[in-house]
Design a protein around this motif. Structure first.
Motif, PDB file in Angstrom:
ATOM      1  N   ALA A 395      38.960  -9.049   9.339  1.00 44.22           N
ATOM      2  CA  ALA A 395      38.378  -9.020   7.998  1.00 44.22           C
ATOM      3  C   ALA A 395      39.112  -9.974   7.073  1.00 44.22           C
ATOM      4  CB  ALA A 395      38.426  -7.597   7.434  1.00 44.22           C
ATOM      5  N   PHE A 396      40.443 -10.034   7.229  1.00 45.63           N
ATOM      6  CA  PHE A 396      41.232 -10.940   6.389  1.00 45.63           C
ATOM      7  C   PHE A 396      40.938 -12.394   6.736  1.00 45.63           C
ATOM      8  CE2 PHE A 396      45.091 -13.435   5.556  1.00 45.63           C
ATOM      9  CZ  PHE A 396      45.222 -13.211   4.195  1.00 45.63           C
ATOM     10  N   ALA A 397      40.776 -12.691   8.037  1.00 45.88           N
ATOM     11  CA  ALA A 397      40.450 -14.063   8.444  1.00 45.88           C
ATOM     12  C   ALA A 397      39.103 -14.489   7.878  1.00 45.88           C
ATOM     13  CB  ALA A 397      40.442 -14.164   9.966  1.00 45.88           C
ATOM     14  N   LEU A 398      38.128 -13.573   7.901  1.00 44.90           N
ATOM     15  CA  LEU A 398      36.820 -13.879   7.309  1.00 44.90           C
ATOM     16  C   LEU A 398      36.959 -14.190   5.819  1.00 44.90           C
ATOM     17  CD1 LEU A 398      34.637 -11.165   9.049  1.00 44.90           C
ATOM     18  CD2 LEU A 398      34.144 -13.613   9.067  1.00 44.90           C
ATOM     19  N   HIS A 399      37.804 -13.420   5.146  1.00 50.23           N
ATOM     20  CA  HIS A 399      37.992 -13.610   3.704  1.00 50.23           C
ATOM     21  C   HIS A 399      38.799 -14.865   3.399  1.00 50.23           C
ATOM     22  CE1 HIS A 399      39.155 -12.592  -0.465  1.00 50.23           C
ATOM     23  NE2 HIS A 399      40.364 -12.967  -0.098  1.00 50.23           N
ATOM     24  N   GLU A 422      40.237  -1.166   6.364  1.00 51.45           N
ATOM     25  CA  GLU A 422      40.500  -1.627   5.002  1.00 51.45           C
ATOM     26  C   GLU A 422      41.990  -1.617   4.685  1.00 51.45           C
ATOM     27  OE1 GLU A 422      37.941  -0.733   1.576  1.00 51.45           O
ATOM     28  OE2 GLU A 422      36.950   0.694   2.919  1.00 51.45           O
ATOM     29  N   GLN A 423      42.708  -0.614   5.220  1.00 54.58           N
ATOM     30  CA  GLN A 423      44.135  -0.535   4.940  1.00 54.58           C
ATOM     31  C   GLN A 423      44.852  -1.768   5.489  1.00 54.58           C
ATOM     32  OE1 GLN A 423      45.712   1.672   3.011  1.00 54.58           O
ATOM     33  NE2 GLN A 423      47.549   0.401   3.280  1.00 54.58           N
ATOM     34  N   GLY A 424      44.471  -2.167   6.714  1.00 54.56           N
ATOM     35  CA  GLY A 424      45.065  -3.370   7.292  1.00 54.56           C
ATOM     36  C   GLY A 424      44.722  -4.605   6.487  1.00 54.56           C
ATOM     37  N   PHE A 425      43.459  -4.680   6.040  1.00 52.68           N
ATOM     38  CA  PHE A 425      43.041  -5.814   5.211  1.00 52.68           C
ATOM     39  C   PHE A 425      43.824  -5.846   3.907  1.00 52.68           C
ATOM     40  CE2 PHE A 425      40.448  -7.303   1.658  1.00 52.68           C
ATOM     41  CZ  PHE A 425      40.164  -8.600   2.060  1.00 52.68           C
ATOM     42  N   ARG A 426      43.916  -4.690   3.232  1.00 53.30           N
ATOM     43  CA  ARG A 426      44.626  -4.642   1.951  1.00 53.30           C
ATOM     44  C   ARG A 426      46.099  -5.012   2.136  1.00 53.30           C
ATOM     45  NH1 ARG A 426      40.312  -4.897  -1.241  1.00 53.30           N
ATOM     46  NH2 ARG A 426      38.792  -3.270  -0.731  1.00 53.30           N
ATOM     47  N   SER A 427      46.672  -4.581   3.261  1.00 54.08           N
ATOM     48  CA  SER A 427      48.074  -4.897   3.533  1.00 54.08           C
ATOM     49  C   SER A 427      48.278  -6.405   3.658  1.00 54.08           C
ATOM     50  CB  SER A 427      48.529  -4.189   4.808  1.00 54.08           C
ATOM     51  OG  SER A 427      49.856  -4.547   5.136  1.00 54.08           O
ATOM     52  N   LEU A 428      47.377  -7.063   4.390  1.00 60.53           N
ATOM     53  CA  LEU A 428      47.478  -8.517   4.536  1.00 60.53           C
ATOM     54  C   LEU A 428      47.241  -9.216   3.199  1.00 60.53           C
ATOM     55  CD1 LEU A 428      45.623  -8.898   7.939  1.00 60.53           C
ATOM     56  CD2 LEU A 428      48.036  -9.356   7.512  1.00 60.53           C
ATOM     57  N   ALA A 434      52.061 -11.297  -2.422  1.00 61.87           N
ATOM     58  CA  ALA A 434      53.518 -11.307  -2.561  1.00 61.87           C
ATOM     59  C   ALA A 434      54.079 -12.708  -2.326  1.00 61.87           C
ATOM     60  CB  ALA A 434      54.141 -10.313  -1.581  1.00 61.87           C
ATOM     61  N   ARG A 435      53.502 -13.402  -1.334  1.00 65.25           N
ATOM     62  CA  ARG A 435      53.955 -14.778  -1.079  1.00 65.25           C
ATOM     63  C   ARG A 435      53.635 -15.674  -2.277  1.00 65.25           C
ATOM     64  NH1 ARG A 435      51.900 -13.633   4.127  1.00 65.25           N
ATOM     65  NH2 ARG A 435      49.918 -14.656   3.626  1.00 65.25           N
TER      66      ARG A 435
END
Length: 895
Positions: A395-399, A422-428, A434-435
């Protein structure tokens, strides 16, 4: 009371009280700590930091602002907006706490018929720093506020600093009680929804030596001069005075919501989720309008990425509301109709603004189409494994990689019966933020320490700058610096900085590189390698001591000869005037919306960035070059004069996006009268013919909606043409033809080469297919399955696929058959597996075979049951991979 009227009343009030009205600066300022202007005081930072002396003791402004940290909160609260307007009044060593409190109280509680805002005094609350007894007493005595409506708040809320060493001080915030229906009683400390902050008064009175956090800092001592900086949120005041529930419903914003509701067929106020989307649309459309208006174009980083995100969130929200057609052409003009009342330049520039916005929406619609295909593949892979959840990483890669919004990923996953981590996505996402935050923090403190330069300026006055008048001056050294500190001498071979009382050197600015040249003195010589203006009024030369030693106070240092390299200056003048000519030619060829967004020029070379959404055709480039050179041949007069900024705008002079200009005096350079009029402080030729020539060498993209054109001028332009001539001469000699026939001759050679390559490809395929029979005959038997595992050296992916399919077709159709062909070419490995129908009936799948071989070959791959392909990089293990094929077949079919 509409927003424009509130704005007018604010500025009128402070002008009546001796403040100079300062127009809003651009949202883009050259500040290493900021993407955008995010507070009303930002344009005044040089005055507060002591880098420049304020030209007025009191000022007032309504400043355009953008804050990006709150994007995710837009629409969810009553007060978070990306674009907003900050009304401010500022005192530079003039009035202090009593004056600020009195002026604020008079405006907010003054009767409407007398020019005030008319707030009920009984509804006003304020907060102060607990230790600021002076402010507390002033609110009680000047404004008449009872002590119970003056609440204490700590450093986090009621102390202001920039996050870096510099000025700081306590502040006092003004709140309005919206009523019991919005929350419990008890003032701002009890509920900030009911008690809404509208104004913050900052009392700058201390010099901070270190800042570790908002509430953790060291105070060096009092400021030499105490200052006032205030900020009143225009949108917040508007929705209070207009009786609205939030900032999205005020007169400058709500019309976009109304139009969005018409387009989607959904009612605002009927569904909480829809209301958030409507507000996102309204806020982001307005923010995008203002950002593009100030020269931002969509891109993949920095300011461009913020704009892209805003536009795409607006389009996405319209899609989630049910509108899948183009939305911005319907919404952007609605926002323009309201915002042009305060910013009339938006209407004049709307053709360019709309073109940038609409092109980005069209690009995003294509992204959505492509992202949908990528999502389908990802969803298919999840289903093949028997899972029901799309990973957060996918999901993060798509975003992140494809710009595919998480909301759409959730929506489409639900349609296919899948969940999303979603939790994994939000974490990424949190890691990415943060970066970004760490990167931004690493840039904090990049306000150059200008104190040493300021000291030189204060002690000796401004540099007498004579770059427009002469190339040579007799000058005296004022200061020597090395490593950011003053020194008494610079020795041979050292590099340092020299300040002169007068100089002919042009300091880098406005896209023009600094002059080069020499500074000579008795017994020595300095090479000038750079010239800058670290503080207004001071010119600093970066020099390398070529000969001798320069010491302050030495007899030989009393008189220095500063000489600009005349050839350098001639080339610089040609390039800078050439930049203006190319800009005017672009606007003549493409239209008035092709506006410069940046430039750089050095002797003989120029580049010009301009807002445009598509590449220029060869014909357009030739037209630009031709128009430019016709202007040179016409020997147009080049002239400049000084005037106020409003006069320059009325005169039709163009200003560069993001630049800050002195309102009282700007320099306007014109070439051929109205043909080219621009605000510019650079050096120029006297007539356009002195540019020599303009040779356009290229045009490229520098981000979505922004193009760059490059060109040579003067001697460098002729040298470029001479090199082109030499190339033509060499080619005509090699091909034994005339220059006029060269293109046709080269075209014939290219056609013959392509024809030969096609014939070679045909012969190679024929050779491969000729061997297909013998390869098929060599099939081994594995549990009743005919298995071919074959290596082909010198064959790439398409050839390998052709051979594998042909060999499969030659196997007996009533017997299970598996073909795996591995090709090796240019250090890469291509794998194709093919299984016939009988083999598939035995449970054999081509995709599984490729996945088995992938790890051995250092690669991966996949596909369907009948045909699959992959690749790898480990050529040394090809034979090992082929040897694994029979075992893989046996594992499924037995034997």
């Amino acid at each position: 009371m509409d927003t424009a009227e509130i704005r007018r009343r604010f500025t009128d009030h402070f002008e009546r009280n001796g403040h100079t009205l300062v127009p809003s600066a651009s949202l883009l300022l050259d500040d290493p700590n900021l993407l955008f202007v995010n507070a009303g005081m930002v344009p005044f930072k040089p005055y507060f930091l002591g880098q420049e002396t304020a030209p007025y003791a009191r000022a007032t402004s309504v400043q355009k602002c953008v804050r990006t940290l709150d994007i995710e909160e837009v629409g969810k609260t009553t007060r978070h907006g990306t674009f907003f307007q900050m009304c401010g009044n500022f005192s530079f060593g003039d009035y202090f706490k009593e004056g600020a409190i009195r002026l604020a109280w008079e405006l907010i509680t003054g009767p409407v018929d007398s020019g005030g805002l008319g707030f009920d005094p009984e509804l006003i609350w304020v907060t102060v720093l607990p230790s600021d007894d002076e402010a507390r007493e002033l609110w009680h005595t000047v404004a008449g506020l009872p002590y119970e409506r003056i609440q204490d708040r700590g450093l986090e809320d009621n102390y202001w600093n920039m996050g870096v060493p510099g000025p700081g001080g306590p502040c006092s915030e003004i709140y309005v009680d919206r009523g019991p229906e919005f929350g419990p009683d008890g003032g701002p400390n009890a509920d900030e929804d009911r008690f809404l902050e509208i104004w913050n008064l900052v009392f700058m009175q201390e010099e901070l030596s270190a800042v570790r956090s908002k509430a953790d800092f060291d105070v060096a001592g009092p400021l030499p001069a105490r200052n006032i900086d205030t900020g009143l949120g225009l949108e917040r005041v508007a929705y209070l005075l207009q009786g609205k529930q939030n900032m999205y419903e005020i007169d400058e914003v709500f019309p976009v919501i109304e139009r969005a509701a018409e387009l989607t067929g959904r009612a605002y106020g009927a569904d909480a989720g829809d209301d958030v989307r409507f507000r996102v649309v309204a806020d982001h459309v307005r923010s995008a309008l203002m950002l593009i208006g100030d020269g931002v174009t969509p891109g993949n980083e920095g300011r461009g990425y913020v704009l892209r995100r805003l536009l795409r969130r607006a389009v996405r929200s319209m899609r989630l509301l049910g509108h899948e057609e183009r939305a911005l052409p319907e919404l952007l003009p609605v926002s323009l109709a309201k915002m042009k009342l305060g910013y009339p330049q938006l209407e004049a520039d709307f053709e360019r603004i709309s073109r940038v916005a609409y092109a980005e929406e069209d690009a995003f619609r294509k992204t959505l189409a492509a992202g949908t295909q990528i999502f389908d593949v990802a969803a298919g892979e999840v289903k093949q494994t028997g899972e029901t959840t799309l990973s957060g990483a996918k999901a993060f890669a798509l975003h992140d990689t494809y710009g595919f919004p998480i909301d759409l990923t959730l929506e489409m996953a639900a349609e296919q019966g899948l969940a999303v981590d979603e939790q994994g996505f939000r974490s990424l996402m949190a890691e990415q933020r943060a970066r970004a935050k760490a990167d931004a923090k690493s840039k904090k403190g990049q306000h150059a320490d200008t104190s040493v330069y300021r000291g030189v300026l204060d002690a000796n006055g401004p540099t007498q700058w004579l770059a427009y008048e002469t190339l040579e001056t007799e000058s005296a050294p004022v200061a020597l610096l090395s490593g950011g500190a003053r020194v008494e001498a610079l020795r041979e071979g050292e590099v340092g900085e020299l300040v002169l009382d007068r100089t002919p050197f042009y300091a880098e600015s406005g896209g023009q590189a600094a002059d080069a040249g020499w500074i000579e003195f008795d017994g020595g010589r300095l090479e000038v390698v750079d010239v800058q203006r670290p503080v207004k009024g001071l010119v600093v030369h970066r020099v390398r001591v070529a000969e001798g030693e320069l010491a302050l106070g030495a007899a030989g240092a009393g008189a220095l000869q500063a000489r600009v390299d005349p050839q350098w200056r001639i080339g610089a003048r040609q390039a800078h005037s050439g930049t203006h000519v190319v800009h005017a030619a672009l606007r003549e060829v493409l239209g008035p919306t092709a506006l410069q967004s940046g430039s750089y020029n050095r002797p003989g070379y120029l580049r010009l960035d301009f807002g445009w959404t598509q590449s220029l055709s060869p014909d357009q480039l030739r037209d630009v070059e031709q128009v430019a050179n016709q202007a040179l041949r016409a020997d147009l007069p080049v002239a400049w004069q000084y005037m106020t900024l409003p006069e320059a705008r009325d005169w039709g002079a163009l200003a560069l996006f993001g630049e800050t200009y002195d309102e009282s005096q700007v320099r306007v350079v014109e070439i051929g009268g109205r043909w080219s009029r621009e605000l510019c402080g650079g050096t120029h030729v006297d007539h356009s013919s002195q540019i020599g020539t303009v040779v356009v060498t290229g045009e490229s993209s520098v981000g979505s909606g922004n193009r760059r054109i490059e060109a040579f001028t003067g001697v460098e332009g002729f040298a470029y043409l001479a090199r082109e001539r030499d190339v033509v001469a060499e080619l005509t000699g090699l091909l034994k033809t005339q220059p006029d026939d060269l293109v046709g001759r080269v075209g014939d050679l290219v056609d013959r080469l392509r024809s030969t390559e096609r014939e070679l490809d045909r012969l190679r395929v024929a050779q491969l297919l000729a061997a297909a029979g013998s390869v098929a005959d060599a099939a081994s038997d594995v549990g009743g399955v005919a298995v071919v595992a074959h290596r082909v050296d010198g064959a790439g992916g398409s050839d390998v696929r052709t051979l594998a399919l042909d060999v499969r077709n030659r196997l007996a159709s009533d017997r299970p058959g598996v073909v795996v062909v591995v090709g090796v070419a240019d250090g890469k490995v291509a794998v194709v597996a093919a299984v016939n129908e009988a083999g598939q009936a035995r449970g054999l799948k081509a995709g599984d075979l490729v996945k088995t071989l992938g790890p051995i070959l250092g690669g991966r791959g996949g596909g369907k049951a009948d045909v699959a392909q992959g690749g790898g990089s480990d050529v040394a293990r090809v034979d090992e991979a082929l040897a694994a094929v029979p075992a893989a077949v046996a594992g499924v079919a037995g034997g």
